[in-house]
Design a protein around this motif. Structure first.
Motif, PDB file in Angstrom:
ATOM      1  N   LYS A   1      24.556  43.960  57.931  1.00  0.00           N
ATOM      2  CA  LYS A   1      25.361  44.930  58.687  1.00  0.00           C
ATOM      3  C   LYS A   1      26.603  44.272  59.256  1.00  0.00           C
ATOM      4  O   LYS A   1      27.689  44.868  59.272  1.00  0.00           O
ATOM      5  N   GLU A   2      26.457  43.045  59.730  1.00  0.00           N
ATOM      6  CA  GLU A   2      27.618  42.341  60.271  1.00  0.00           C
ATOM      7  C   GLU A   2      28.620  42.014  59.157  1.00  0.00           C
ATOM      8  O   GLU A   2      29.835  42.093  59.373  1.00  0.00           O
ATOM      9  N   MET A   3      28.121  41.686  57.980  1.00  0.00           N
ATOM     10  CA  MET A   3      29.021  41.394  56.857  1.00  0.00           C
ATOM     11  C   MET A   3      29.792  42.642  56.452  1.00  0.00           C
ATOM     12  O   MET A   3      31.004  42.585  56.211  1.00  0.00           O
ATOM     13  N   LEU A   4      29.101  43.754  56.363  1.00  0.00           N
ATOM     14  CA  LEU A   4      29.780  44.991  55.969  1.00  0.00           C
ATOM     15  C   LEU A   4      30.782  45.416  57.040  1.00  0.00           C
ATOM     16  O   LEU A   4      31.890  45.858  56.730  1.00  0.00           O
ATOM     17  N   THR A   5      30.411  45.271  58.313  1.00  0.00           N
ATOM     18  CA  THR A   5      31.333  45.593  59.409  1.00  0.00           C
ATOM     19  C   THR A   5      32.572  44.714  59.351  1.00  0.00           C
ATOM     20  O   THR A   5      33.702  45.178  59.559  1.00  0.00           O
ATOM     21  N   ALA A   6      32.364  43.436  59.054  1.00  0.00           N
ATOM     22  CA  ALA A   6      33.492  42.510  58.952  1.00  0.00           C
ATOM     23  C   ALA A   6      34.443  42.930  57.838  1.00  0.00           C
ATOM     24  O   ALA A   6      35.670  42.864  57.990  1.00  0.00           O
ATOM     25  N   PHE A   7      33.900  43.380  56.716  1.00  0.00           N
ATOM     26  CA  PHE A   7      34.739  43.839  55.616  1.00  0.00           C
ATOM     27  C   PHE A   7      35.600  45.024  56.049  1.00  0.00           C
ATOM     28  O   PHE A   7      36.818  45.035  55.834  1.00  0.00           O
ATOM     29  N   VAL A   8      34.979  46.018  56.656  1.00  0.00           N
ATOM     30  CA  VAL A   8      35.736  47.202  57.076  1.00  0.00           C
ATOM     31  C   VAL A   8      36.795  46.819  58.097  1.00  0.00           C
ATOM     32  O   VAL A   8      37.947  47.277  58.022  1.00  0.00           O
ATOM     33  N   ALA A   9      36.444  45.965  59.042  1.00  0.00           N
ATOM     34  CA  ALA A   9      37.413  45.543  60.055  1.00  0.00           C
ATOM     35  C   ALA A   9      38.601  44.839  59.415  1.00  0.00           C
ATOM     36  O   ALA A   9      39.768  45.092  59.759  1.00  0.00           O
ATOM     37  N   GLY A  10      38.322  43.947  58.474  1.00  0.00           N
ATOM     38  CA  GLY A  10      39.406  43.250  57.786  1.00  0.00           C
ATOM     39  C   GLY A  10      40.284  44.199  57.001  1.00  0.00           C
ATOM     40  O   GLY A  10      41.510  44.073  56.999  1.00  0.00           O
ATOM     41  N   TYR A  11      39.665  45.166  56.357  1.00  0.00           N
ATOM     42  CA  TYR A  11      40.435  46.135  55.580  1.00  0.00           C
ATOM     43  C   TYR A  11      41.294  47.007  56.480  1.00  0.00           C
ATOM     44  O   TYR A  11      42.436  47.338  56.137  1.00  0.00           O
ATOM     45  N   GLU A  12      40.758  47.397  57.629  1.00  0.00           N
ATOM     46  CA  GLU A  12      41.527  48.229  58.554  1.00  0.00           C
ATOM     47  C   GLU A  12      42.764  47.486  59.058  1.00  0.00           C
ATOM     48  O   GLU A  12      43.852  48.066  59.177  1.00  0.00           O
ATOM     49  N   VAL A  13      42.624  46.203  59.338  1.00  0.00           N
ATOM     50  CA  VAL A  13      43.783  45.404  59.757  1.00  0.00           C
ATOM     51  C   VAL A  13      44.781  45.305  58.600  1.00  0.00           C
ATOM     52  O   VAL A  13      46.003  45.424  58.812  1.00  0.00           O
TER      53      VAL A  13
ATOM     54  N   LEU B   1      20.392  40.833  41.423  1.00  0.00           N
ATOM     55  CA  LEU B   1      21.560  40.589  42.265  1.00  0.00           C
ATOM     56  C   LEU B   1      22.319  41.885  42.517  1.00  0.00           C
ATOM     57  O   LEU B   1      22.735  42.170  43.654  1.00  0.00           O
ATOM     58  N   PHE B   2      22.509  42.669  41.481  1.00  0.00           N
ATOM     59  CA  PHE B   2      23.209  43.952  41.611  1.00  0.00           C
ATOM     60  C   PHE B   2      22.517  44.841  42.632  1.00  0.00           C
ATOM     61  O   PHE B   2      23.168  45.415  43.527  1.00  0.00           O
ATOM     62  N   ASP B   3      21.212  44.972  42.526  1.00  0.00           N
ATOM     63  CA  ASP B   3      20.463  45.867  43.432  1.00  0.00           C
ATOM     64  C   ASP B   3      20.550  45.390  44.881  1.00  0.00           C
ATOM     65  O   ASP B   3      20.641  46.216  45.812  1.00  0.00           O
ATOM     66  N   LEU B   4      20.527  44.077  45.085  1.00  0.00           N
ATOM     67  CA  LEU B   4      20.647  43.553  46.448  1.00  0.00           C
ATOM     68  C   LEU B   4      22.043  43.818  47.012  1.00  0.00           C
ATOM     69  O   LEU B   4      22.197  44.196  48.177  1.00  0.00           O
ATOM     70  N   LEU B   5      23.071  43.621  46.195  1.00  0.00           N
ATOM     71  CA  LEU B   5      24.432  43.864  46.658  1.00  0.00           C
ATOM     72  C   LEU B   5      24.678  45.339  46.936  1.00  0.00           C
ATOM     73  O   LEU B   5      25.484  45.689  47.810  1.00  0.00           O
ATOM     74  N   GLN B   6      23.977  46.197  46.236  1.00  0.00           N
ATOM     75  CA  GLN B   6      24.115  47.635  46.451  1.00  0.00           C
ATOM     76  C   GLN B   6      23.479  48.090  47.768  1.00  0.00           C
ATOM     77  O   GLN B   6      23.665  49.229  48.186  1.00  0.00           O
ATOM     78  N   LYS B   7      22.761  47.196  48.414  1.00  0.00           N
ATOM     79  CA  LYS B   7      22.216  47.480  49.745  1.00  0.00           C
ATOM     80  C   LYS B   7      22.498  46.299  50.679  1.00  0.00           C
ATOM     81  O   LYS B   7      21.659  45.915  51.479  1.00  0.00           O
ATOM     82  N   VAL B   8      23.696  45.748  50.553  1.00  0.00           N
ATOM     83  CA  VAL B   8      24.038  44.519  51.257  1.00  0.00           C
ATOM     84  C   VAL B   8      23.859  44.658  52.763  1.00  0.00           C
ATOM     85  O   VAL B   8      23.454  43.711  53.442  1.00  0.00           O
ATOM     86  N   ASP B   9      24.123  45.852  53.307  1.00  0.00           N
ATOM     87  CA  ASP B   9      24.007  46.005  54.761  1.00  0.00           C
ATOM     88  C   ASP B   9      22.565  46.092  55.237  1.00  0.00           C
ATOM     89  O   ASP B   9      22.324  46.143  56.451  1.00  0.00           O
ATOM     90  N   SER B  10      21.611  46.089  54.329  1.00  0.00           N
ATOM     91  CA  SER B  10      20.210  46.071  54.746  1.00  0.00           C
ATOM     92  C   SER B  10      19.625  44.661  54.728  1.00  0.00           C
ATOM     93  O   SER B  10      18.476  44.452  55.144  1.00  0.00           O
ATOM     94  N   LEU B  11      20.405  43.683  54.260  1.00  0.00           N
ATOM     95  CA  LEU B  11      19.899  42.319  54.144  1.00  0.00           C
ATOM     96  C   LEU B  11      19.824  41.645  55.512  1.00  0.00           C
ATOM     97  O   LEU B  11      20.656  41.888  56.390  1.00  0.00           O
ATOM     98  N   ASP B  12      18.837  40.775  55.672  1.00  0.00           N
ATOM     99  CA  ASP B  12      18.712  40.018  56.916  1.00  0.00           C
ATOM    100  C   ASP B  12      19.793  38.949  57.039  1.00  0.00           C
ATOM    101  O   ASP B  12      20.199  38.589  58.149  1.00  0.00           O
TER     102      ASP B  12
END
Length: 455
Positions: free
Chosen positions: A120-132, A430-441
């Motif tokens: 979740k933090e990784m996905l949030t970081a991506f969105v924040a970077g994109y917004e900037v 790998l594909f399936d894990l990346l498709q749910k990246v925000d659920s990873l620990d």
């Protein structure tokens, strides 16, 4: 005057996963997936070995996996290598005049391994970077014509923003991270068609990560580094008139739902894709002898023509920025994948003979979805027997914002990109894990690739 720099810093300190628009989450998951795929596709390109031997390996520090391999390197160097490889084939996500995912994903994965960040933090970081990225892009959109590579200008600040979120920097620290990153920005358009274009992406990824680390350690910059009359926006305007005055939108409205990510199905500049697809469709069911073609005119936006500078490409990198190559590939090859951009294909006598037949005609029309494009393109082909073929208006292609890739289409690209690095079973995992990246620990939940960097 509103302090854009300080406002952005406050946004980065406040942003959370729970605030993100639900509609953007699937496309960000796709961006992580696509970027890892194109990294694997480019892992054996010369720039990968060059960077490892000159910068990455000598550093010696072991923090993060290099391109998800079993090889540990310093996190900034993992970002450098990943960012450069992600962009070396020009196959990654494109939007807002550049390639944000190829900058953001490598930096996020590298620093997330150090910080122990959650998905979740990784996905949030991506969105924040994109917004900037978008906040800065809307204020000054004439980068290519001024000699700049937008990915190299916007990327360091987007990476710094993302890594500020991972570090959970305070508003003051995040403001400093952006100020520091602003002094790292810059890359020349004249290096398009060479390895250095991919290197721009890697440096942007690395330098943003370093800026966040420096800010966390107490380094300072100017609180108005972006909007100051002698600051970032002015410096990259090259005599233009950047918007330094309008109120920031960060934290008030989201850019990503409107300015969507665009995914490539061909490893070239996105400016080649519509004309290539339109030509293939125009010739569908008909085999044209290239010797029977007298001329081809491609009508497209002036900003696109500005980027497609190589009329007679001599290698893969030049072909990535050649409208002539795209049309030749459509007529002679009928497809445009990684194999079709290889140097020996670009140099084939039949391809070289066809390039001079293609002319690009620039039009001053602008697509509100991304003004560097024209709203549509068209291809007109004249045959030696007098027949004229016309594509009609070409507005979109698969992967374009208005025609997003399906999961099956993304998987098809991913499995092709990972063909040399993963078995199909490993690629699917790998594909399936990346498709749910925000659920990873953590980022460590992504499996290591054991087939690369064995030396």
């Amino acid at each position: 005057m509103n302090s854009l720099t300080a406002h952005a810093g406050q946004f980065l300190a406040d942003v959370s996963y729970e605030q993100l628009p639900a509609e953007v989450l699937p496309t960000v998951r796709d961006a992580f997936t696509d970027t890892i795929g194109v990294i694997m596709a480019g892992i054996d390109q010369p720039i990968s070995d060059i960077l490892r031997k000159t910068i990455v390996e000598p550093a010696g520090r072991q923090e993060s996996r290099a391109c998800l391999s079993t090889h540990l390197v310093a996190a900034p160097d993992a970002a450098l290598l990943g960012g450069a490889v992600a962009h070396c084939l020009d196959y990654g996500v494109q939007t807002m005049s550049g390639h944000p995912a190829g900058v953001l994903v490598p930096a996020i994965l590298a620093e997330a391994e150090v910080m122990g960040s959650t998905g979740k933090e990784m996905l949030t970081a991506f969105v924040a970077g994109y917004e900037v990225w978008c906040e800065l892009w809307r204020r000054n959109q004439n980068y290519h014509s001024a000699g700049w590579h937008p990915t190299a200008v916007l990327g360091p600040l987007a990476s710094a923003a993302a890594c500020s979120v991972l570090h959970r920097l305070s508003a003051q620290q995040a403001t400093m991270a952006l100020a520091i990153a602003a002094s790292h920005a810059g890359g020349l358009f004249s290096n398009f068609g060479s390895m250095t274009k991919g290197y721009h992406s890697g440096m942007a990824s690395r330098n943003g990560l370093v800026a966040a680390r420096l800010a966390a350690a107490g380094m300072t910059g100017s609180v108005d580094a972006l909007e100051n009359v002698q600051g970032y926006l002015t410096a990259f305007s090259s005599g233009g008139a950047p918007d330094r005055e309008s109120p920031p939108k960060l934290g008030k409205e989201w850019y990503l739902p409107k300015h969507k990510l665009q995914f490539k199905m061909h490893p070239t500049c996105f400016f080649e894709h519509r004309s290539f697809e339109g030509t293939v469709k125009m010739l569908e069911g008909r085999r044209i002898d290239p010797n029977d073609v007298e001329s081809v005119e491609v009508e497209m936006g002036r900003g696109q023509v500005t980027c497609l500078v190589h009329e007679r490409p001599q290698n893969m990198f030049q072909a990535q920025f050649s409208g002539q190559f795209a049309i030749a590939a459509a007529v002679i090859l009928g497809k445009l994948g990684v194999a079709e951009t290889a140097d020996d294909v670009v140099l084939r006598p039949d391809m070289q003979a066809f390039y001079p037949k293609v002319k690009l005609k620039a039009v001053d029309e602008f697509d509100p979805r991304d003004p560097v494009f024209s709203p549509t393109e068209s291809v007109t082909m004249k045959l030696r027997n007098g027949e004229v073929l016309k594509s009609g208006p070409i507005a979109t292609v698969p992967g374009y914002a208005s025609a997003p890739l399906t999961t099956d289409e993304l998987w098809g690209k991913f499995v092709e990109c990972t063909d040399k690095t993963h078995s199909k079973t490993q690629a699917r995992e790998l594909f399936d894990l990346l498709q749910k990246v925000d659920s990873l620990d953590s980022a460590q939940a992504l499996p290591s690739c054991t087939s690369i960097f064995k030396d």
